[in-house]
Design an enzyme around this catalytic site. Structure first.
Site, PDB file in Angstrom:
ATOM      1  N   GLU A  79      37.024 -18.784  12.958  1.00 43.91           N
ATOM      2  CA  GLU A  79      37.705 -19.740  12.053  1.00 43.91           C
ATOM      3  C   GLU A  79      37.458 -19.311  10.600  1.00 43.91           C
ATOM      4  OE1 GLU A  79      39.378 -23.616  14.099  1.00 43.91           O
ATOM      5  OE2 GLU A  79      37.147 -23.519  13.772  1.00 43.91           O
TER       6      GLU A  79
ATOM      7  N   ASN B 233      30.624  -8.657   5.033  1.00 43.74           N
ATOM      8  CA  ASN B 233      31.835  -7.898   4.635  1.00 43.74           C
ATOM      9  C   ASN B 233      32.532  -8.800   3.569  1.00 43.74           C
ATOM     10  OD1 ASN B 233      34.153  -6.535   4.010  1.00 43.74           O
ATOM     11  ND2 ASN B 233      34.882  -6.403   6.118  1.00 43.74           N
TER      12      ASN B 233
ATOM     13  N   GLU C  42      32.120  -3.835  13.494  1.00 42.06           N
ATOM     14  CA  GLU C  42      32.823  -2.692  13.967  1.00 42.06           C
ATOM     15  C   GLU C  42      34.048  -3.014  14.779  1.00 42.06           C
ATOM     16  OE1 GLU C  42      29.659  -3.329  14.458  1.00 42.06           O
ATOM     17  OE2 GLU C  42      28.545  -1.628  14.307  1.00 42.06           O
TER      18      GLU C  42
ATOM     19  N   PRO D 173      27.502 -20.499   9.671  1.00 44.25           N
ATOM     20  CA  PRO D 173      26.451 -19.690   9.841  1.00 44.25           C
ATOM     21  C   PRO D 173      26.975 -18.234  10.716  1.00 44.25           C
ATOM     22  CG  PRO D 173      26.486 -21.267  11.679  1.00 44.25           C
ATOM     23  CD  PRO D 173      27.345 -21.826  10.310  1.00 44.25           C
ATOM     24  N   ARG D 174      26.232 -17.181  10.644  1.00 41.71           N
ATOM     25  CA  ARG D 174      26.717 -16.064  11.131  1.00 41.71           C
ATOM     26  C   ARG D 174      27.081 -16.021  12.798  1.00 41.71           C
ATOM     27  NH1 ARG D 174      29.738 -11.177  10.783  1.00 41.71           N
ATOM     28  NH2 ARG D 174      28.678  -9.246  11.940  1.00 41.71           N
TER      29      ARG D 174
END
Length: 441
Positions: free
Chosen positions: A324, A348, A63, A283-284
């Site tokens: 990054e 996304n 968001e 990783p997220r």
């Protein structure tokens, strides 16, 4: 007031005495800023800016990224406007500080943005009536904008009581969430009545929201299309590009637990055909870097980590730093988007597409269904069912740079269709704001 809202308020009052302990435990796990826990109780850490103030709430990273072009467009349209941004996660606060506040911003200490004095950040208050009232008493926003899917009953009720004009933009409502809200249709209609402007991300979202709100919901387009390309440090990009020396690389971006093992298996298979291929594994949640490095070591690869200032001189590089991704995408020939080999809904794909990269994702992409279909139709993306299919895609990325370049061009063209969405959203929001020159009392 509906029965559902009354029950929510009663539950909040009962839970309030226990929540400070819960917040302290979250802070100990790195999920909150220890120095800013008071903000969760609506206690401001900064003064209110003079003049017109827009409150914009963006719960988490996705968001927040959607909100960035909107914040910048609002500021261009109303140069005297100040913006209060609230977020609900540490990661989103840190991202906003880097993207809007410059290198000097320290989100752990305050919400001030040194390079953008018109912009302030606070951690969102929890949805406890007294805490929300305290927050609104201090900030006195002239209008409020919520991004995507945050519907907090006590907060929305407070906005209605105070007559604060509000909007829900880029709204997303999954079939599962719509089914839950349908069981409390009166509460859903009451919550959605708060929003004078209600704009959906997709046609399907608009239909579900219309059913609950009892009114037509417009679909100006997805604000995620309007975002600028992710930034990258130019000097570091030049250094790493020289270090790689043309070595082919692919990114596994925003991966979740349960996916890294599949990504590593795919990379092992791709290495059989292209021994110099580099996997940049991002990783997220960067705080999982140590755990992800352990998985890399278990797979038999040297566990090189960006957060430890280790350069990519092996087959796998764990990119466990925040903010990054734009650098990793510029070093790579293609990007796999995580959260899609597990039932998370995907991340996304427009971010790598905007930087002219072909993209791949697994079968679970409900969070970005329309975007995914657009990229597939443009020949810019590939859906992979498992590690074997991902290996085939990564192998092709290394073996056919011409194909990767053409697919990347198609991806960039598909991702560049967002200016209309931003313009239409901005046009809907500007009438909510007082005329320029208004001064809050």
């Amino acid at each position: 007031m509906t029965l559902a809202l009354a029950l929510w308020r009663a539950g909040g009052l009962a839970a309030a005495p226990l929540l400070p302990l819960w917040l302290a435990r979250r802070a100990a796990r790195g999920k909150e800023f220890p120095a800013r826990l008071a903000e969760r109780r609506g206690i401001a850490s900064l003064p209110r800016p003079n003049g017109t103030l827009l409150w914009l709430h963006a719960a988490s990273v996705g968001e927040s990224l959607s909100a960035l072009p909107l914040i910048e467009a609002l500021r261009r349209a109303r140069p005297a406007l100040s913006v209060l941004v609230t977020t609900g996660t540490v990661t989103s606060a840190e991202l906003l500080a880097r993207r809007l506040g410059g290198a000097a911003a320290e989100p752990s200490r305050s919400g001030a943005m040194p390079d953008s004095p018109w912009l302030v950040h606070q951690v969102a208050p929890l949805d406890i009536p007294a805490w929300v009232e305290r927050f609104l008493d201090h900030w006195r926003p002239d209008a409020a904008v919520f991004v995507e899917s945050e519907l907090w009953p006590a907060t929305l009720a407070a906005l209605r009581r105070r007559g604060i004009r509000a909007a829900l933009v880029n709204a997303r409502l999954s079939p599962r969430s719509a089914a839950r809200w349908a069981r409390a249709r009166g509460a859903a209609a009451e919550a959605l009545s708060t929003f004078e402007v209600l704009l959906a991300q997709t046609r399907a979202d608009a239909e579900r929201l219309s059913s609950l709100a009892g009114r037509q919901v417009d679909t100006p387009g997805n604000l995620k299309h309007a975002s600028a390309p992710l930034p990258a440090d130019a000097a570091e990009l030049a250094r790493l590009s020289a270090l790689l020396g043309g070595r082919p690389a692919w990114v596994a971006a925003s991966t979740h637990p349960g996916e890294e093992q599949q990504v590593l298996a795919a990379h092992r298979a791709a290495l059989a055909a292209h021994p110099d291929l580099l996997l940049i594994l991002a990783p997220r949640h960067p705080e999982r870097g140590e755990a992800v490095a352990a998985l890399v070591a278990e797979a038999g690869f040297p566990a090189r980590r960006r957060s430890q200032r280790q350069d990519p001189d092996g087959p796998v590089w764990v990119a466990d730093t925040l903010g990054e991704l734009g650098l990793w995408y510029r070093l790579a020939r293609g990007a796999f988007l995580g959260g899609s080999l597990i039932a998370h809904g995907g991340q996304n794909p427009l971010e790598p597409a905007r930087l002219r990269l072909p993209v791949a994702f697994g079968p679970h992409t409900a969070n970005f269904a329309e975007v995914v279909e657009e990229l597939l139709a443009a020949g810019a993306a590939m859906r992979v069912a498992d590690a074997e299919a991902l290996a085939a895609w990564a192998t092709r990325i290394a073996a056919e740079p011409g194909w990767a370049e053409a697919s990347g061009r198609a991806a960039q063209a598909a991702a560049g269709r967002g200016s209309a969405a931003l313009d239409r959203t901005l046009a809907a929001l500007l009438p909510l704001l007082p005329e320029e020159g208004y001064t809050a009392g």
